[in-house]
Design a protein around this motif. Structure first.
Motif, mmCIF file in Angstrom:
data_model
loop_
_atom_site.group_PDB
_atom_site.id
_atom_site.type_symbol
_atom_site.label_atom_id
_atom_site.label_comp_id
_atom_site.label_asym_id
_atom_site.label_seq_id
_atom_site.Cartn_x
_atom_site.Cartn_y
_atom_site.Cartn_z
ATOM 1 N N ALA A 213 0.522 -1.281 0.271
ATOM 2 C CA ALA A 213 -0.258 0.573 -0.752
ATOM 3 C C ALA A 213 0.713 1.566 0.417
ATOM 4 O O ALA A 213 0.880 2.612 -0.926
ATOM 5 C CB ALA A 213 -0.872 -0.103 1.154
ATOM 6 N N TYR A 214 2.150 1.335 0.775
ATOM 7 C CA TYR A 214 2.370 2.581 0.807
ATOM 8 C C TYR A 214 4.051 2.389 -0.285
ATOM 9 O O TYR A 214 4.134 3.941 -0.563
ATOM 10 C CB TYR A 214 3.400 2.581 2.242
ATOM 11 N N LEU A 215 4.323 1.490 0.180
ATOM 12 C CA LEU A 215 5.817 1.394 -0.923
ATOM 13 C C LEU A 215 5.380 1.203 -2.475
ATOM 14 O O LEU A 215 6.486 1.109 -3.338
ATOM 15 C CB LEU A 215 7.252 0.789 -0.035
ATOM 16 N N GLY A 216 4.345 -0.026 -2.900
ATOM 17 C CA GLY A 216 4.116 -0.097 -3.828
ATOM 18 C C GLY A 216 4.726 -1.791 -4.856
ATOM 19 O O GLY A 216 4.591 -1.745 -5.513
ATOM 20 N N GLU A 217 4.877 -2.063 -3.420
ATOM 21 C CA GLU A 217 5.279 -2.776 -4.153
ATOM 22 C C GLU A 217 4.946 -3.991 -3.801
ATOM 23 O O GLU A 217 4.056 -3.777 -3.556
ATOM 24 C CB GLU A 217 7.113 -3.495 -3.029
ATOM 25 N N ALA A 218 5.508 -5.599 -4.864
ATOM 26 C CA ALA A 218 4.247 -6.225 -4.899
ATOM 27 C C ALA A 218 4.773 -7.420 -4.191
ATOM 28 O O ALA A 218 5.580 -7.855 -4.073
ATOM 29 C CB ALA A 218 4.621 -7.172 -6.721
ATOM 30 N N LEU A 219 3.773 -8.373 -3.645
ATOM 31 C CA LEU A 219 3.750 -9.446 -3.329
ATOM 32 C C LEU A 219 4.224 -10.288 -3.719
ATOM 33 O O LEU A 219 3.117 -11.123 -4.800
ATOM 34 C CB LEU A 219 3.053 -9.986 -2.572
ATOM 35 N N ARG A 220 4.670 -11.927 -3.971
ATOM 36 C CA ARG A 220 4.796 -12.577 -4.873
ATOM 37 C C ARG A 220 4.908 -13.940 -4.166
ATOM 38 O O ARG A 220 4.556 -13.830 -2.843
ATOM 39 C CB ARG A 220 6.793 -11.983 -5.044
ATOM 40 N N TRP A 221 5.341 -14.972 -5.285
ATOM 41 C CA TRP A 221 4.466 -16.490 -4.836
ATOM 42 C C TRP A 221 5.612 -16.295 -3.472
ATOM 43 O O TRP A 221 5.314 -17.699 -2.523
ATOM 44 C CB TRP A 221 4.676 -17.275 -5.183
ATOM 45 N N ASN A 222 6.923 -16.766 -3.146
ATOM 46 C CA ASN A 222 7.899 -16.586 -2.375
ATOM 47 C C ASN A 222 7.210 -16.068 -1.093
ATOM 48 O O ASN A 222 7.857 -16.444 0.329
ATOM 49 C CB ASN A 222 9.354 -16.798 -2.605
ATOM 50 N N HIS A 223 7.338 -14.999 -1.042
ATOM 51 C CA HIS A 223 6.662 -14.119 -0.180
ATOM 52 C C HIS A 223 5.750 -15.011 0.672
ATOM 53 O O HIS A 223 5.610 -14.770 2.065
ATOM 54 C CB HIS A 223 6.643 -12.202 0.019
ATOM 55 N N LEU A 224 4.824 -15.390 -0.210
ATOM 56 C CA LEU A 224 3.796 -16.134 0.629
ATOM 57 C C LEU A 224 3.927 -17.744 1.292
ATOM 58 O O LEU A 224 3.291 -18.233 2.330
ATOM 59 C CB LEU A 224 2.433 -16.429 -0.668
ATOM 60 N N ALA A 225 5.031 -18.121 0.283
ATOM 61 C CA ALA A 225 5.623 -19.372 0.878
ATOM 62 C C ALA A 225 6.212 -19.270 2.159
ATOM 63 O O ALA A 225 6.502 -19.710 3.171
ATOM 64 C CB ALA A 225 6.370 -19.756 -0.240
ATOM 65 N N ALA A 226 7.270 -18.297 2.247
ATOM 66 C CA ALA A 226 7.886 -17.830 3.743
ATOM 67 C C ALA A 226 6.721 -17.656 4.613
ATOM 68 O O ALA A 226 6.794 -18.266 6.136
ATOM 69 C CB ALA A 226 8.850 -16.670 3.124
ATOM 70 N N PHE A 227 5.499 -17.217 4.222
ATOM 71 C CA PHE A 227 4.537 -16.515 5.487
ATOM 72 C C PHE A 227 4.213 -17.859 5.974
ATOM 73 O O PHE A 227 4.192 -17.770 6.884
ATOM 74 C CB PHE A 227 3.678 -15.641 4.826
ATOM 75 N N ALA A 228 3.431 -18.780 4.592
ATOM 76 C CA ALA A 228 3.270 -19.700 4.903
ATOM 77 C C ALA A 228 4.272 -20.362 6.576
ATOM 78 O O ALA A 228 3.530 -21.463 7.108
ATOM 79 C CB ALA A 228 3.458 -20.734 4.219
ATOM 80 N N CYS A 229 5.436 -20.314 6.367
ATOM 81 C CA CYS A 229 6.400 -21.504 7.253
ATOM 82 C C CYS A 229 6.472 -21.311 8.268
ATOM 83 O O CYS A 229 6.419 -21.426 9.579
ATOM 84 C CB CYS A 229 7.528 -21.528 6.297
ATOM 85 N N LEU A 230 6.604 -19.463 8.969
ATOM 86 C CA LEU A 230 6.173 -19.435 10.301
ATOM 87 C C LEU A 230 4.856 -18.979 10.501
ATOM 88 O O LEU A 230 4.553 -19.354 12.088
ATOM 89 C CB LEU A 230 5.975 -17.306 9.564
ATOM 90 N N VAL A 231 3.961 -19.568 9.812
ATOM 91 C CA VAL A 231 2.491 -20.306 9.668
ATOM 92 C C VAL A 231 2.716 -21.353 10.862
ATOM 93 O O VAL A 231 2.243 -21.728 12.068
ATOM 94 C CB VAL A 231 1.159 -20.171 9.398
ATOM 95 N N GLY A 232 3.560 -21.768 9.956
ATOM 96 C CA GLY A 232 4.021 -23.828 11.175
ATOM 97 C C GLY A 232 4.773 -23.013 11.624
ATOM 98 O O GLY A 232 4.328 -23.951 12.891
ATOM 99 N N ALA A 233 5.708 -22.434 12.114
ATOM 100 C CA ALA A 233 6.337 -21.812 13.591
ATOM 101 C C ALA A 233 5.630 -21.686 14.348
ATOM 102 O O ALA A 233 6.140 -22.054 15.018
ATOM 103 C CB ALA A 233 6.868 -20.752 13.253
ATOM 104 N N VAL A 234 4.628 -21.208 14.362
ATOM 105 C CA VAL A 234 3.223 -20.763 14.976
ATOM 106 C C VAL A 234 2.724 -22.036 15.832
ATOM 107 O O VAL A 234 2.476 -21.698 16.984
ATOM 108 C CB VAL A 234 2.839 -19.502 14.478
ATOM 109 N N PHE A 235 1.547 -22.829 14.801
ATOM 110 C CA PHE A 235 1.663 -23.407 15.351
ATOM 111 C C PHE A 235 2.724 -24.465 16.312
ATOM 112 O O PHE A 235 1.702 -25.022 17.389
ATOM 113 C CB PHE A 235 1.313 -24.872 13.730
ATOM 114 N N PHE A 236 3.723 -24.656 15.841
ATOM 115 C CA PHE A 236 4.648 -25.551 17.200
ATOM 116 C C PHE A 236 4.835 -24.110 18.361
ATOM 117 O O PHE A 236 5.276 -25.649 19.518
ATOM 118 C CB PHE A 236 6.133 -25.991 16.455
ATOM 119 N N MET A 237 5.063 -22.983 18.284
ATOM 120 C CA MET A 237 5.089 -22.484 19.072
ATOM 121 C C MET A 237 4.158 -22.989 20.331
ATOM 122 O O MET A 237 4.650 -22.911 21.630
ATOM 123 C CB MET A 237 5.501 -21.027 19.320
#
Length: 108
Positions: free
Chosen positions: A81-105
């Protein structure tokens, strides 16, 4: 719920303090540092109560994990929204990995 809301507010301030100046590259570094410090004050005014309220309901490690996920969600919105950068597939994949980390935490 207050903990998460305060963390979201804190991270909005933090993100602007750390990355908002990227749109103002014509400004001297000392100015953006001072402005960033001023913005970061409000981040701390929300972060410290968030951790104080949340500790006991959550462990310190859980609070930090929540904070990191909130940080990434806020930053993703900010970068688009502010910087005008695009989210790419690898950003979403990395976020999915972090959701997995939250699950384990949060496993007991």
């Amino acid at each position: 719920m207050w903990t998460v809301l305060l963390l979201v507010g804190s991270n909005v301030f933090m993100t602007f303090a750390w990355y908002g100046h990227l749109k103002f590259t014509d400004q001297p570094l000392w100015k953006v540092v001072l402005v960033s410090w001023g913005i970061a004050f409000f981040e701390y005014c929300l972060m410290v109560p968030a951790n104080r309220i949340g500790y006991g309901e959550f462990s310190a490690a859980q609070l930090k994990t929540i904070q990191e996920v909130v940080t990434l969600v806020v930053f993703a919105v900010f970068s688009v929204a502010y910087l005008g950068e695009a989210l790419r597939w690898n950003h979403l994949a990395a976020f999915a990995c972090l959701v997995g980390a939250v699950f384990f935490m949060f496993q007991r």
